[in-house]
Motif scaffolding. Structure first.
Motif, PDB file in Angstrom:
ATOM      1  N   ARG A  25       0.867  -1.376   0.007  1.00 42.32           N
ATOM      2  CA  ARG A  25       0.189  -0.043   0.004  1.00 42.32           C
ATOM      3  C   ARG A  25       0.893   1.329   0.086  1.00 42.32           C
ATOM      4  N   ARG A  26       0.515   2.213  -0.731  1.00 44.30           N
ATOM      5  CA  ARG A  26       1.211   3.366  -0.697  1.00 44.30           C
ATOM      6  C   ARG A  26       0.864   4.402   0.116  1.00 44.30           C
ATOM      7  N   TYR A  27       1.395   4.959   1.062  1.00 49.97           N
ATOM      8  CA  TYR A  27       1.050   5.951   2.241  1.00 49.97           C
ATOM      9  C   TYR A  27       1.786   7.072   2.070  1.00 49.97           C
ATOM     10  N   ARG A  28       1.109   8.066   2.244  1.00 50.89           N
ATOM     11  CA  ARG A  28       1.671   9.708   2.086  1.00 50.89           C
ATOM     12  C   ARG A  28       1.840  10.115   3.711  1.00 50.89           C
ATOM     13  N   ARG A  29       3.051  10.448   3.882  1.00 47.95           N
ATOM     14  CA  ARG A  29       3.273  10.892   5.276  1.00 47.95           C
ATOM     15  C   ARG A  29       2.888  12.012   5.723  1.00 47.95           C
ATOM     16  N   VAL A  30       2.221  11.960   6.572  1.00 46.81           N
ATOM     17  CA  VAL A  30       1.574  13.403   7.143  1.00 46.81           C
ATOM     18  C   VAL A  30       1.947  13.547   8.486  1.00 46.81           C
ATOM     19  N   VAL A  31       2.325  14.817   9.052  1.00 43.31           N
ATOM     20  CA  VAL A  31       2.522  15.074  10.405  1.00 43.31           C
ATOM     21  C   VAL A  31       1.317  15.774  10.970  1.00 43.31           C
ATOM     22  N   GLY A  40      -4.067   9.952  -4.654  1.00 47.72           N
ATOM     23  CA  GLY A  40      -4.164   9.384  -3.213  1.00 47.72           C
ATOM     24  C   GLY A  40      -5.344   8.946  -2.909  1.00 47.72           C
ATOM     25  N   VAL A  61      -5.316   3.388  -2.864  1.00 49.33           N
ATOM     26  CA  VAL A  61      -3.783   2.816  -2.258  1.00 49.33           C
ATOM     27  C   VAL A  61      -3.264   1.693  -3.085  1.00 49.33           C
ATOM     28  N   CYS A 106       3.164  21.890  13.975  1.00 52.17           N
ATOM     29  CA  CYS A 106       3.337  20.924  12.997  1.00 52.17           C
ATOM     30  C   CYS A 106       2.198  21.199  11.879  1.00 52.17           C
ATOM     31  N   GLU A 115      -7.143  12.887   3.016  1.00 48.98           N
ATOM     32  CA  GLU A 115      -7.507  11.869   2.070  1.00 48.98           C
ATOM     33  C   GLU A 115      -6.913  10.894   1.538  1.00 48.98           C
ATOM     34  N   GLY A 116      -7.205   9.757   1.414  1.00 53.75           N
ATOM     35  CA  GLY A 116      -6.401   8.679   0.879  1.00 53.75           C
ATOM     36  C   GLY A 116      -5.546   7.831   1.922  1.00 53.75           C
ATOM     37  N   GLY A 117      -4.645   7.125   1.293  1.00 57.11           N
ATOM     38  CA  GLY A 117      -3.637   6.339   2.327  1.00 57.11           C
ATOM     39  C   GLY A 117      -2.562   7.009   3.036  1.00 57.11           C
ATOM     40  N   LEU A 118      -2.771   7.307   4.229  1.00 55.97           N
ATOM     41  CA  LEU A 118      -1.895   7.873   4.952  1.00 55.97           C
ATOM     42  C   LEU A 118      -1.016   7.305   6.003  1.00 55.97           C
ATOM     43  N   THR A 119       0.308   7.712   6.285  1.00 57.65           N
ATOM     44  CA  THR A 119       0.938   7.263   7.232  1.00 57.65           C
ATOM     45  C   THR A 119       1.228   8.600   8.244  1.00 57.65           C
ATOM     46  N   LEU A 120       0.324   8.511   9.266  1.00 56.47           N
ATOM     47  CA  LEU A 120       0.199   9.905  10.336  1.00 56.47           C
ATOM     48  C   LEU A 120       1.447   9.658  11.203  1.00 56.47           C
ATOM     49  N   VAL A 121       2.199  10.554  11.281  1.00 56.11           N
ATOM     50  CA  VAL A 121       3.141  10.947  12.072  1.00 56.11           C
ATOM     51  C   VAL A 121       2.783  11.826  13.433  1.00 56.11           C
ATOM     52  N   GLU A 122       2.969  11.472  14.582  1.00 57.33           N
ATOM     53  CA  GLU A 122       2.628  12.240  15.465  1.00 57.33           C
ATOM     54  C   GLU A 122       3.974  13.265  15.937  1.00 57.33           C
TER      55      GLU A 122
END
Lengths: 525, 288
Positions: free
Chosen positions: A30-36, A522, A525, B92, B216-223
């Protein structure tokens, strides 16, 4: 629907494998976009609610998985190369039953020819596939349509059972029936025509487009018949042609026969066949494109009493016509559309050379009718029918007089418009006035028939021209010594496939583009 | 400069009103809500044993025979701690939020100093940068100190508040500007507020990207602070669940604050400064 690509089994295996791979890839990648984000506590609640990080949760994302699987399915379907070949549904038939006075003659101990014809027709209707699609025509001095193709078969059987003989002995009924059948064949090229009669077909005007669809059954002879019904030719995706030959057997006992495909009159592939009583079956052969124009089919019964039919059958060959490149488009269309003709590249290779001459125009100043001469059409009624609404433009340019040429078409004052020479090859000269914008000649529906008569003298010439004229007709009583021909000619009634592969691949390409856009944004995925 | 002259001009009319009970009072600059030993007469009160007999109103005794004592306005000098959260969780979502917090803090400091209060600048996570300002003349220095505060780091709000509880005078006030996102459990912040015997105002700067995240969409959330990650596919349902959890957390914080006699206020970062100050000081009075 037919498939001309990979085999359906291979396609199924490929689809199963592809879906398995896609599913595994979908689960693993799965392709994930990194968001803080400030805190995960709020998202964790959402995460717990939707369980998207679990195995089942990933599968629950429907869009990606469905898009990928449908894309793979479309591509595999494209590899199958499906096509609508027109083989679906029952084949329509036209059954012509002769009920003129001669059909009252007895043929067996307790029946007459008409009873036999009715029996044969009823058996044929019962064996013809499908509940509909049979047009029943009775012939006396005129032709009468008893049941149409859209009527149920029961109606045809009803009218058939009530068919009686008339006192008429002759008339244009058979020609009308054949013209009607020709119309139906033109509308639906798969239509087969079966004529049950005791008259010889030697005197009939059979349109060229009908010849490959016509089967004549002689009910004056024994009923135990084996008929080769009009074959069909369909192109395959690999460039070869499929020849489908239909055999019908009338009789009370099973019949064995040998089906022989003749290449230019020479026996080629043979196939032993066995037909039960009252059975109709089809047999398929595959040939190259270069062989298809010289094919004919013959069925030989193996019973000892069978007629010796080893005589070479009349070989049908497409008539080679030479047309100049600047010939009128109407003329080119007529030659191209008629399967009995083949364009020759050189005049020396042609059977008939057609030239269009434009001589000096005369100032006629008005529209004039086109006359069909008796040399072109001896039958006066038919000639009058042909001449309906045939007119020329104001400035007619007739052909020059030539003593040896036969005038086929002329103006009202006998100025020649179409002449045919007796040379080898035959030279047909047409006046360009026939194809002017002001002329109605080339716009009328009888134009192809007239031009067919002009280009092919054997088709409408004297009736003693022999078998070549009837090469397209199956006179299928194999047990009768008096039968003329016992072969079925495979005319190239070519049906083209409706290719679906290209459309499917275009849809797959569009879907792939949509998927790429969604992936880039996005959305999936 | 965090605040320009126009903004300072708008802040000048704001008045400070303390809601604190008097403790060990001595005459000072500000009028308290309670009555005590001030100079201005406020009210009469029946004499109670222990009352200073010097404040008995003998004239009144002669009239109706009851002993009453005069009460005067209590005046006191208070220190107000401005506890600022400039941690990574505040920064952030962009540079706007820390700057808004700095501007808001500077505006509060301006008002407090110009109303005679002492201001203790208390940046969370940076004890070495703690400064104390006691006069309006120190405003410029205060503003420079606020502007120079670093952004980022890990929030230790609960520890800082607990330390404030034990170390500072009970007369001191506390103003906290933070998103109140701690790595402690929710009960940690609630118990911390329960231990607080001071007057406290909790100010939560909120921004639109925080309330309605445009994800929206696939996300890797970083605290931001703990660098913890979580992968998920964000859609409308997930956003709705996020908003529900967000609202639930801050509603709980508001209830905890009210239970502990604190005030919880939300300030929209997208609003201009005067609008933000209006929400903090309705009718031009800064209630503390």
């Amino acid at each position: 629907m037919t498939f001309h690509g990979i085999s359906p089994t291979a396609a199924l295996a490929l689809a199963a494998g592809t879906v398995a791979v896609l599913t595994a890839a979908h689960l693993l990648h799965r392709r994930y976009r990194r968001v803080v984000v400030p805190a995960l506590r709020f998202w964790s609640a959402a995460l717990r609610k939707h369980r998207q990080d679990t195995l089942g949760g990933r599968l629950r994302h429907p869009l990606t998985w469905l898009l990928l699987c449908s894309l793979a399915g479309l591509m595999i379907l494209g590899m199958l190369q499906p096509a609508f070949s027109g083989d679906w549904g029952p084949r329509p038939w036209v059954v012509v039953v002769d009920r003129r006075a001669s059909m009252r003659l007895p043929c067996d101990a307790d029946s007459c020819r008409l009873v036999r014809a009715r029996t044969l027709a009823r058996d044929f209707l019962g064996r013809a596939a499908g509940p509909v699609g049979v047009t029943l025509i009775s012939v006396d001095h005129t032709a009468s349509v008893l049941a149409g193709a859209d009527d149920p078969k029961a109606e045809s059987l009803y009218h058939l059972a009530r068919l009686t003989c008339t006192d008429q002995t002759d008339g244009p009924g058979m020609e009308q029936a054949l013209t009607l059948a020709d119309t139906l064949v033109r509308r639906e090229p798969r239509t087969g025509v079966l004529v049950l009669t005791d008259h010889s077909p030697a005197g009939w005007d059979v349109p060229a487009s009908l010849r490959s669809h016509l089967t004549v059954l002689n009910v004056a002879e024994k009923v135990d018949n084996l008929a080769v019904l009009p074959p069909e030719i369909a192109p395959m995706a690999d460039g070869t042609y499929q020849l489908k030959v239909w055999l019908a057997h009338w009789g009370s006992e099973p019949c064995r026969a040998t089906l022989t495909v003749l290449h230019d009159g020479q026996p080629g592939e043979t196939l032993p066949v066995s037909l039960a009583a009252g059975q109709m079956r089809s047999y398929d052969f595959v040939f190259g494109a270069d062989q298809i124009a010289f094919l004919s089919v013959r069925a030989d019964r193996e019973e000892a009493y069978t007629l010796d039919n080893h005589a070479a059958p009349p070989t049908w060959q497409r008539r080679r016509v030479f047309l100049a490149d600047d010939a009128p488009l109407a003329l080119q269309a007529v030659v191209s559309a008629n399967p009995a003709y083949q364009r020759a590249t050189a005049a020396a290779e042609a059977d008939v050379c057609v030239s269009v001459a434009r001589s000096e125009a005369r100032e006629t100043g008005a529209y004039g009718p086109v006359q069909v001469t008796a040399a072109l059409c001896p039958d006066e009624d038919l000639r009058r029918a042909w001449m309906t609404d045939l007119f020329l433009g104001p400035n007619v340019s007739p052909l020059a007089e030539s003593g040896s040429a036969v005038v086929l078409l002329s103006t009202a004052d006998t100025q020649p418009l179409a002449v045919r020479s007796d040379t080898v090859p035959t030279v047909v000269t047409l006046s360009a006035s026939l194809f002017d914008d002001g002329a109605t000649f080339w716009k009328q529906p009888q134009c192809p028939v007239i031009l067919d008569a002009v280009l092919n003298p054997a088709a409408n010439g004297p009736r003693d021209t022999g078998l070549s004229h009837w090469s397209g007709v199956r006179y299928s009583d194999l047990t009768s010594p008096a039968a003329d021909a016992q072969t079925a000619q495979a005319l190239p009634a070519v049906r083209t496939h409706l290719p679906l592969a290209r459309g499917i691949l275009w849809v797959a390409l569009l879907m792939a583009l949509c998927e790429l856009m969604c992936y880039g944004r996005g959305r999936i995925v | 400069m965090l605040l320009d002259e126009h903004e300072l001009y708008g802040l000048a009319p704001l008045r400070l009103r303390l809601l604190m009970r008097p403790r060990r009072q001595s005459p000072a600059d500000f009028s308290s809500r309670d009555k005590g030993l001030g100079l201005e007469f406020a009210d009469y009160q029946l004499f109670q044993p222990g009352d200073d007999i010097r404040h008995v109103d003998w004239t009144h005794f002669h009239k109706d025979g009851r002993l009453v004592v005069r009460k005067y306005d209590q005046h006191e000098t208070v220190a107000i701690h401005l506890m600022m959260d400039l941690s990574a969780s505040m920064a952030c979502l962009g540079e706007d939020k820390p700057r808004v917090v700095k501007r808001l803090c500077a505006a509060l400091a301006f008002c407090l100093l110009h109303n005679g209060a002492k201001v203790v600048l208390h940046p969370v996570g940076h004890p070495s940068l703690r400064r104390r300002f006691s006069a309006a003349t120190q405003w410029e220095t205060c503003q420079g100190a606020i502007e120079a505060l670093p952004v980022g780091g890990v929030l230790t709000l609960v520890d800082e508040v607990r330390q404030f509880c034990y170390a500072s005078s009970r007369r001191d006030h506390l103003i906290v500007l933070s998103d109140f996102l701690t790595d402690h459990e929710d009960a940690g912040l609630a118990s911390c507020l329960g231990d607080l015997s001071h007057r406290a105002v909790l100010i939560h700067p909120t921004c639109a990207a925080e309330v309605e995240p445009a994800l929206e969409g696939g996300l890797t959330l970083v605290e931001a602070e703990s660098a913890g990650t979580a992968s998920l596919t964000v859609d409308r349902q997930v956003i709705a669940a996020y908003q529900q959890a967000y609202r639930q957390y801050y509603d709980g914080l508001r209830q905890d604050a009210e239970r502990c006699a604190c005030r919880y206020l939300e300030v929209a970062c997208d609003d201009p400064l005067h609008r933000q100050m209006e929400s903090l000081a309705p009718n031009g009075v800064l209630n503390l």
